[in-house]
Design a protein around this motif. Structure first.
Motif, PDB file in Angstrom:
ATOM      1  N   SER A  72       0.855  -1.183   0.000  1.00 34.27           N
ATOM      2  CA  SER A  72       0.000   0.000   0.000  1.00 34.27           C
ATOM      3  C   SER A  72       0.888   1.228   0.000  1.00 34.27           C
ATOM      4  N   ASP A  73       0.426   2.268  -0.641  1.00 28.11           N
ATOM      5  CA  ASP A  73       1.186   3.515  -0.731  1.00 28.11           C
ATOM      6  C   ASP A  73       2.603   3.295  -1.236  1.00 28.11           C
ATOM      7  N   GLY A  74       2.769   2.367  -2.170  1.00 33.79           N
ATOM      8  CA  GLY A  74       4.093   2.173  -2.770  1.00 33.79           C
ATOM      9  C   GLY A  74       5.068   1.389  -1.914  1.00 33.79           C
ATOM     10  N   THR A  75       4.595   0.801  -0.821  1.00 37.00           N
ATOM     11  CA  THR A  75       5.473   0.030   0.050  1.00 37.00           C
ATOM     12  C   THR A  75       4.928  -1.391   0.171  1.00 37.00           C
ATOM     13  N   VAL A  76       5.801  -2.379   0.017  1.00 39.14           N
ATOM     14  CA  VAL A  76       5.326  -3.745   0.200  1.00 39.14           C
ATOM     15  C   VAL A  76       5.105  -3.983   1.694  1.00 39.14           C
ATOM     16  N   SER A  77       4.177  -4.838   1.969  1.00 39.31           N
ATOM     17  CA  SER A  77       3.859  -5.054   3.382  1.00 39.31           C
ATOM     18  C   SER A  77       4.896  -5.968   4.015  1.00 39.31           C
ATOM     19  N   GLU A  78       5.020  -5.820   5.298  1.00 35.57           N
ATOM     20  CA  GLU A  78       5.926  -6.663   6.083  1.00 35.57           C
ATOM     21  C   GLU A  78       5.606  -8.147   5.850  1.00 35.57           C
ATOM     22  N   SER A  79       4.320  -8.438   5.713  1.00 39.66           N
ATOM     23  CA  SER A  79       3.931  -9.855   5.598  1.00 39.66           C
ATOM     24  C   SER A  79       4.496 -10.486   4.331  1.00 39.66           C
ATOM     25  N   ALA A  80       4.649  -9.704   3.258  1.00 40.21           N
ATOM     26  CA  ALA A  80       5.214 -10.268   2.023  1.00 40.21           C
ATOM     27  C   ALA A  80       6.648 -10.726   2.273  1.00 40.21           C
ATOM     28  N   GLU A 106       7.840 -11.564   5.141  1.00 40.13           N
ATOM     29  CA  GLU A 106       7.754 -12.740   6.023  1.00 40.13           C
ATOM     30  C   GLU A 106       7.503 -14.000   5.202  1.00 40.13           C
ATOM     31  N   LEU A 107       6.614 -13.882   4.212  1.00 39.94           N
ATOM     32  CA  LEU A 107       6.315 -15.054   3.382  1.00 39.94           C
ATOM     33  C   LEU A 107       7.560 -15.484   2.596  1.00 39.94           C
ATOM     34  N   GLY A 108       8.305 -14.478   2.144  1.00 45.06           N
ATOM     35  CA  GLY A 108       9.549 -14.784   1.436  1.00 45.06           C
ATOM     36  C   GLY A 108      10.494 -15.563   2.332  1.00 45.06           C
ATOM     37  N   ALA A 109      10.613 -15.096   3.568  1.00 42.96           N
ATOM     38  CA  ALA A 109      11.505 -15.763   4.521  1.00 42.96           C
ATOM     39  C   ALA A 109      11.036 -17.179   4.791  1.00 42.96           C
ATOM     40  N   MET A 110       9.706 -17.343   4.857  1.00 44.83           N
ATOM     41  CA  MET A 110       9.151 -18.665   5.144  1.00 44.83           C
ATOM     42  C   MET A 110       9.431 -19.623   3.984  1.00 44.83           C
ATOM     43  N   ALA A 111       9.290 -19.113   2.767  1.00 45.65           N
ATOM     44  CA  ALA A 111       9.580 -19.951   1.590  1.00 45.65           C
ATOM     45  C   ALA A 111      11.023 -20.411   1.635  1.00 45.65           C
ATOM     46  N   MET A 151       1.385 -18.901  -1.729  1.00 45.34           N
ATOM     47  CA  MET A 151       1.354 -18.386  -0.345  1.00 45.34           C
ATOM     48  C   MET A 151       0.708 -17.010  -0.312  1.00 45.34           C
ATOM     49  N   THR A 152      -0.200 -16.859   0.612  1.00 41.31           N
ATOM     50  CA  THR A 152      -0.720 -15.525   0.890  1.00 41.31           C
ATOM     51  C   THR A 152      -0.629 -15.309   2.396  1.00 41.31           C
ATOM     52  N   SER A 153      -0.728 -14.077   2.730  1.00 43.30           N
ATOM     53  CA  SER A 153      -0.824 -13.763   4.153  1.00 43.30           C
ATOM     54  C   SER A 153      -2.276 -14.015   4.569  1.00 43.30           C
ATOM     55  N   TYR A 154      -2.546 -14.272   5.870  1.00 45.10           N
ATOM     56  CA  TYR A 154      -3.935 -14.441   6.278  1.00 45.10           C
ATOM     57  C   TYR A 154      -4.527 -13.096   6.669  1.00 45.10           C
ATOM     58  N   SER A 155      -4.368 -12.144   5.770  1.00 42.47           N
ATOM     59  CA  SER A 155      -4.912 -10.798   5.940  1.00 42.47           C
ATOM     60  C   SER A 155      -6.274 -10.773   5.265  1.00 42.47           C
ATOM     61  N   LYS A 180       9.817 -14.139  11.298  1.00 36.24           N
ATOM     62  CA  LYS A 180      10.452 -12.835  11.118  1.00 36.24           C
ATOM     63  C   LYS A 180      10.892 -12.679   9.663  1.00 36.24           C
ATOM     64  N   ALA A 181      10.672 -11.484   9.152  1.00 37.56           N
ATOM     65  CA  ALA A 181      11.135 -11.225   7.787  1.00 37.56           C
ATOM     66  C   ALA A 181      12.648 -11.046   7.850  1.00 37.56           C
ATOM     67  N   ASP A 182      13.369 -11.771   6.984  1.00 32.88           N
ATOM     68  CA  ASP A 182      14.822 -11.534   7.014  1.00 32.88           C
ATOM     69  C   ASP A 182      15.148 -10.253   6.263  1.00 32.88           C
ATOM     70  N   GLY A 183      16.342  -9.795   6.427  1.00 34.34           N
ATOM     71  CA  GLY A 183      16.724  -8.531   5.823  1.00 34.34           C
ATOM     72  C   GLY A 183      16.788  -8.645   4.297  1.00 34.34           C
TER      73      GLY A 183
END
Lengths: 660, 254, 317
Positions: free
Chosen positions: C10-18, C20-25, C90-94, C157-160
């Protein structure tokens, strides 16, 4: 010449007064029926105690006595009124033949003093003592009555003084008038002047009486006329049986009370009988803890609303809503239905049924407080306020030394209706456990309904959900009717009230006892052997639904004494007991008092007795309410809240002890 | 305008849950069932829309037990018609994925303009109901909705995101909505209304569709181990308050 | 193995959850491919630049995708799934994840698992851990791939950001005849309440019972110098304004102190506050799931605790 004038004046005054009464009472004719004309003899005999003997009034001794003084004086002085009007309207009329100049005159003189004392006490009471219960009462109305009553008495005395002054001859039958004759003569009022003065006082007397007559219908002092009928038409049904919603005339569907015309005529008569004495306010637990309810103001507000509406009440397009109009919902939800107000009201006003009737209209509209809504929804879905599955109801019996019978499957002597609180509240469950063990030890043939039991509906009904009450009650009745048992026992006074007083109206009469009664029997029959241990100094709190509602005052006290304890009574005991605050569905609602919680004030009352170690209760809700109060006050080390069952358990001989 | 409200029973969660012997289901011995709180909101919203627009409301359920009572409550709350889809008494544990084809079939028969149901059910592990129905019926679908208004062939919805942000969405009807909160909280329905409806027969229908396939046979339930969780502070309120104060002081938070 | 991740922004910024999903993958040794739906390719590229840990990005650009549109997003995710055949979607449960995962599962005939808090790969079977029944139970589902999971935000946790921007491949999706349009985005008014940046938060739950007791809670917050917050039932009941809501549908917070009373700890609430530095929970139910997340807990009556704590805090000053 004077006779026609008096006739004209009297008839005019009576017409005005009559009209003033008529506009106020005419709507009663259009109101719903109340059915209060049965048992005439009983009704009449009750009036002797309540009016003749001032039974309720004298509970407040100072005001009871002053009322007795004024009341008796009015009766006696009525003879003077009779004489004045009789002789004026019908020349030649006189009471002389039956003692009008002798003993009746003497009585009039004596009671002129009595009423003066009474009025003096009343004025002192209202303006100097000023008890809290007068807060909100209409002082101006009271003052006007003092101002009108006083000249009636004074003119009566002075009229006779003037008559005596004509000849300057005092009379032993009229000592007070004689007393005033002398100063009158000293002022030269004698002979002809005295005759004129007599006339002046006579007319002043007549005018004062007529003014009083005209004033009365709009004043709380109309209770002179309404108190009698209101007491006569009191309800004679069991105290614990709440009237069902009044039926709509010509239809069989009950209607909730939304406008004044939905009330019964007795409800309206109640409002017209209120004397604003505030006795109800002074005993009301909701008022005491700063909640927006005073039973007195509720009745006054209903009355004032009804009077603004009056002339139009029988018109269908004019139906002023009561709730949200003269009465606020918070006021209605504040009531614990403890009945203290009704018990103390000298004119037998029925506050609680009105509150419940108005609650019913709120419930019907779906307007209930959030926590109450969730409790009622739980009752609808699970049959208990906790929203717990019925299957869990008998879970507390796990671990008993015997398997308690399922009364639905085999006959029992005692069917124990356990109740919600005693089944589900962890603290109360422990007490249920103790009771079950005691019953086992005494060899009582006892059974329960297991998951067949639902909440008795007592508090649901008082919260205003009549339909839900009927569903719960009918379910329980169906369950009970297929069981074989001799008596029902319950530890919970609220369940007891429903089973004993409410269910009969639904066609199900059972023999219901409280566990205090049953345990007293068992102790007396030596089926529970008492080995008095350390005697404690204890006090006992009467649960509203056990005492005031069902008259069970002595059994718990007898048990306490049988256990060897010294019972010290709190100032507010028996039918003047002070509610813990949980009744009438309050336990399901948000509890945020404006002042001190009633349960805390009650614990302080007990502690003021000095050296009391135990606060004994006989109701599962009380255990929880008062334990919390003791904790809140931080006096756990000084007073313990204990249920009767705990006291019995610690003093009863166990088999091991018997064997030794 | 015709609104369908789909209602489901959920275990009462104020109770401690236990898992049955084979770990496939919760132990239902001591558990009560209640209307899913979000479905409760959906039901209220349906009745509110009925009051506002005169729409007809049909409530649907597919329960092994308690469905009749549930739908009678819905009638008491003001829905016009109810329909109970028979699922068989033995099927006490049915996911939305399993029931979705049954609801799809019933909805195709009813042809409502709007389907309302709760945004989620806390046990709907194989997917929430509303988006599945949207896909099965090929109707537009929006979840997490807090406000519904009906217009001419369209519904205006408010979809809630995190951070208090929301969007107003105009959706063509027919549509499926997963409701989070009704425009106003559910009102109480007096026992008298329920009592009067207890004798009503609830119409039932035998489904023609099969249950949807889910992963129920591949799921094991267990009670989470919370022992590794919080360090518990003991004592009465005073003692706990004192201890909390200490902790805050230690950490420089006060 | 490849995961297709629906990237929310939103507003040009990816959400933290995305992230997190990357880190989980990554944690299950999979390739992370992001699906970015945005108004135009430029926006897709800008967002992709924030996904340093991703292996690739599929972009779908359309005016209707400027903000999240459930209908358009479902079509895009369905098309990408069908075209790229990832092992796992994968999606976030948002709110968006609740819309998309079950919808796409039906459209693509895949199985899905929601409420996911952890993943483990066991051969060809993916074991998904879910928190169900408001956190009272944990479910472990063995899913044969391909499948779909919807993951609770904050579960990992989302990795860096590592590595450069992933390669973006644009994809055409037929978005004609959409059946809904977003007419307005509503941002809560600035009310002076800023939970997101608050250092200390005192949060009360349903047990508060009504507005009558709010003063007790306000006193604690004032004595503590904390922002007052509420869980969803408190806001739904209208006892507090929406800006004070913490959780899935409210604000996500990360204060130094998160003190809570009468909040049982539903996953939707935990999602909003689990990353707080110090969590202290008071609840009358010793089984309350919150005690599994809190650092300190106490079983007691909040109405007794609140005045006691206010007194302590005030006296301690």
């Amino acid at each position: 010449m004077t006779t026609p004038i008096l006739w004209a004046l009297t008839l005019t005054a009576m017409a005005i007064s009559g009209w003033r009464f008529w506009v106020r009472f005419r709507p009663l004719l259009a109101a719903r029926p109340a059915g209060r004309t049965d048992r005439i003899a009983d009704r009449l005999s009750f009036m002797v105690g309540d009016i003749g003997l001032h039974r309720r009034l004298l509970r407040f001794s100072y005001s009871g006595i002053l009322h007795a003084l004024i009341f008796s004086s009015f009766l006696v002085l009525f003879t003077a009124i009779l004489e004045s009007f009789g002789s004026g309207l019908f020349p030649g009329f006189s009471l002389t033949a039956i003692g009008g100049e002798t003993w009746i005159a003497l009585l009039q003189n004596i009671f002129a003093v009595v009423i003066t004392i009474g009025l003096g006490m009343a004025i002192y009471h209202r303006f100097v003592i000023r008890p809290e219960r007068f807060e909100g009462s209409k002082t101006r109305d009271a003052t006007i009555i003092y101002v009108l009553a006083t000249p009636i008495v004074i003119t009566m005395i002075l009229e006779a003084s003037a008559r005596l002054a004509i000849d300057g001859q005092g009379s032993a039958w009229r000592p007070v008038s004689t007393l005033f004759m002398y100063p009158m003569m000293a002022l030269g009022i004698t002979g002809h002047a005295a005759e004129q003065a007599e006339g002046v006082f006579y007319w002043a007397h007549i005018l004062a009486i007529l003014a009083f007559l005209v004033y009365i219908p709009g004043s709380k002092h109309r209770h002179m006329f309404t108190a009698g009928p209101n007491i006569f038409f009191r309800p004679l049904t069991p105290k614990g049986q709440l009237p069902a919603p009044a039926p709509t005339p010509g239809e069989d569907t009950p209607t909730t009370v939304q406008a004044y015309r939905d009330f019964t005529w007795k409800d309206l008569l109640d409002t017209m009988s209120c004397t604003e004495c505030g006795r109800c306010q002074s005993v009301c637990p909701a008022h005491a803890q700063g909640k927006p309810l005073s039973p007195k103001k509720l009745i006054m507000n209903l009355r004032d609303g009804y009077l603004t509406d009056q002339g139009l009440m029988d018109s269908p397009d004019h139906a002023m809503p009561i709730v949200g109009g003269t009465i606020q919902p918070e006021t209605l939800w504040s009531c614990t239905t403890c009945r203290a107000c009704m018990e103390v009201c000298p004119v037998h006003i029925e506050h609680v049924p009105k509150i419940v009737n108005l609650r019913r209209s709120l419930v019907e509209e779906g307007e209930v407080e959030p926590l109450l809504q969730s409790a009622l929804t739980n009752f609808q879905s699970q049959g208990n306020s906790y929203g717990k599955p019925a299957k869990q109801r008998a879970r507390w019996t796990k671990g008993l030394s015997y398997k308690i019978k399922d009364a639905r499957k085999e006959p029992v002597d005692i069917l124990w209706f356990v109740g919600d609180f005693a089944s589900f509240d962890p603290r109360a469950q422990k007490l249920s456990f103790l009771v079950a063990e005691l019953l086992g030890r005494a060899g009582v043939d006892v059974g329960i309904l297991y998951d067949g039991e639902r909440n008795s509906g007592n508090d649901v009904r008082r919260a205003g959900d009549e339909g839900l009450f009927e569903m719960l009650a009918m379910h329980n009745i169906e369950q009970l009717e297929v069981c074989e048992f001799n008596r029902i026992m319950t530890t919970d006074p609220h369940s007891l009230n429903a089973l004993k007083s409410e269910y009969p109206a639904l066609g199900a009469a059972f023999d219901v006892v409280h566990y205090s009664e049953l345990f007293l029997e068992l102790i007396k029959a030596d089926r529970l052997r008492i080995n008095p241990g350390q005697a404690g100094r204890v006090t006992y709190h009467d649960p509203c639904y056990l005492g005031r509602y069902n008259g069970i005052f002595d059994a718990p006290r007898d048990v306490i004494r049988a256990l060897g304890h010294e019972l010290i009574e709190m100032p507010r005991n028996r039918d003047n007991s002070f509610c813990c605050g949980a009744g009438g569905g309050r336990i399901f609602m948000e509890d945020s008092p404006g002042g001190e919680r009633t349960s805390e004030s009650r614990i302080r009352e007990a502690m003021e007795l000095g050296d009391i170690d135990t606060f004994v209760v006989a109701c599962p809700k009380d255990v929880v309410m008062y334990s919390a109060a003791v904790q809140a006050l931080g006096v756990e080390d000084r007073i313990a809240v204990r249920d009767l069952a705990e006291l019995i358990t610690e003093t009863v001989e166990t088999e091991e002890r018997v064997a030794q | 305008m015709h609104i369908a409200a789909i209602l489901r029973l959920n275990p009462v969660l104020t109770e401690e849950l236990e898992v049955d012997e084979d770990g496939r289901d919760i132990d239902r011995e001591w558990i009560g069932l209640e209307l899913n709180p979000f479905d409760d909101q959906a039901l209220e919203q349906a009745v509110l829309l009925k009051e506002a627009t005169g729409a007809k409301v049909t409530a649907l359920a597919a329960e092994a037990e308690g469905g009749e009572r549930l739908l009678k409550t819905a009638l008491a709350r003001g829905v016009d018609e109810v329909l109970l889809i028979e699922v068989g008494e033995e099927n006490v544990q049915l996911s939305s994925r399993a029931r979705a084809p049954l609801f799809q079939e019933a909805l195709e028969g009813l042809a409502p303009d709007l389907v309302l149901t709760g945004v989620l059910s806390t046990d709907d592990i194989y997917g929430e109901l509303a988006p599945q129905l949207g896909a099965l019926l090929d109707w537009p679908q929006v979840s997490a909705v807090s406000n519904v208004a009906l217009g001419d062939g369209v519904a205006t919805l408010q979809q809630e995101y995190s951070g208090g942000i929301s969007a107003r969405i105009e959706v063509q009807l027919p549509a499926v909505v997963g409701l989070q909160a009704a425009t106003q909280p559910p009102r109480y329905v007096a026992g008298s209304k329920l009592r009067d409806l207890l004798k009503v027969e609830v119409p039932t229908v035998e489904p023609g569709a099969d249950f949807g396939a889910d992963l129920a046979d591949a799921t094991e339930l267990e009670v989470p181990d919370t022992s590794g969780g919080a360090e518990m502070l003991t004592g009465d309120a005073e003692a706990v308050a004192a201890r909390i104060h200490e902790i805050l002081v230690e950490r420089g938070l006060v | 193995m490849r995961c297709l991740i629906f990237v929310e922004h939103s507003d040009g910024t990816v959400s933290e959850s995305a992230l997190e999903l990357g880190a989980m993958a990554k944690s299950i040794g999979a390739e992370a491919v992001g699906l970015i739906c945005a108004a135009d390719p430029g926006a897709v590229n800008a967002l992709a630049g924030q996904l340093g840990s991703f292996d690739a990005v599929i972009g779908v650009a359309d005016d209707s995708l400027a903000t999240y549109n459930p209908d358009a997003a479902a079509r895009a995710l369905t098309a990408a799934t069908e075209a790229h055949k990832p092992d796992l979607v994968m999606t976030s449960y948002s709110a968006a994840g609740v819309d998309l995962a079950p919808n796409v599962a039906i459209r693509t005939g895949r199985q899905m698992v929601g409420y996911v808090s952890g993943l483990e790969l066991d051969g060809d079977t993916l074991n998904a851990m879910s928190t169900v029944y408001s956190g009272k139970l944990v479910a472990r589902t063995g899913m044969d791939l391909p499948g779909i999971v919807a993951v609770m935000p904050g579960a990992v946790k989302a990795d860096g950001l590592s590595g450069g921007a992933p390669a973006v491949e644009m994809m055409d999706v037929d978005l004609s005849g959409l059946r809904m349009r977003v007419t307005e985005t509503l941002v809560p008014e600035n009310t002076g309440v800023n939970l997101a940046d608050a250092e200390k938060i005192f949060c009360v739950g349903r047990a508060l019972g009504g507005t009558e007791k709010i003063e007790l809670a306000e006193n604690v917050a004032a004595a503590l110098g904390a922002e007052l917050a509420g869980s969803r039932p408190v806001i739904d009941a209208g006892w507090m304004p929406k800006v004070r809501q913490v959780g899935k549908s409210g604000t996500k917070v990360k204060p130094r102190l998160y003190l809570m009373a009468g909040v049982s700890g539903a996953p939707e609430h935990l999602e909003g506050m689990a990353n707080s530095e110090l969590i202290i929970a008071i609840n009358s139910d010793e089984q309350a799931p919150i005690f599994g997340t809190a650092h300190y807990g106490a079983v007691c009556d909040m109405f007794e605790l609140m005045p006691a704590l206010t007194e302590r805090l005030t006296a301690g000053k």
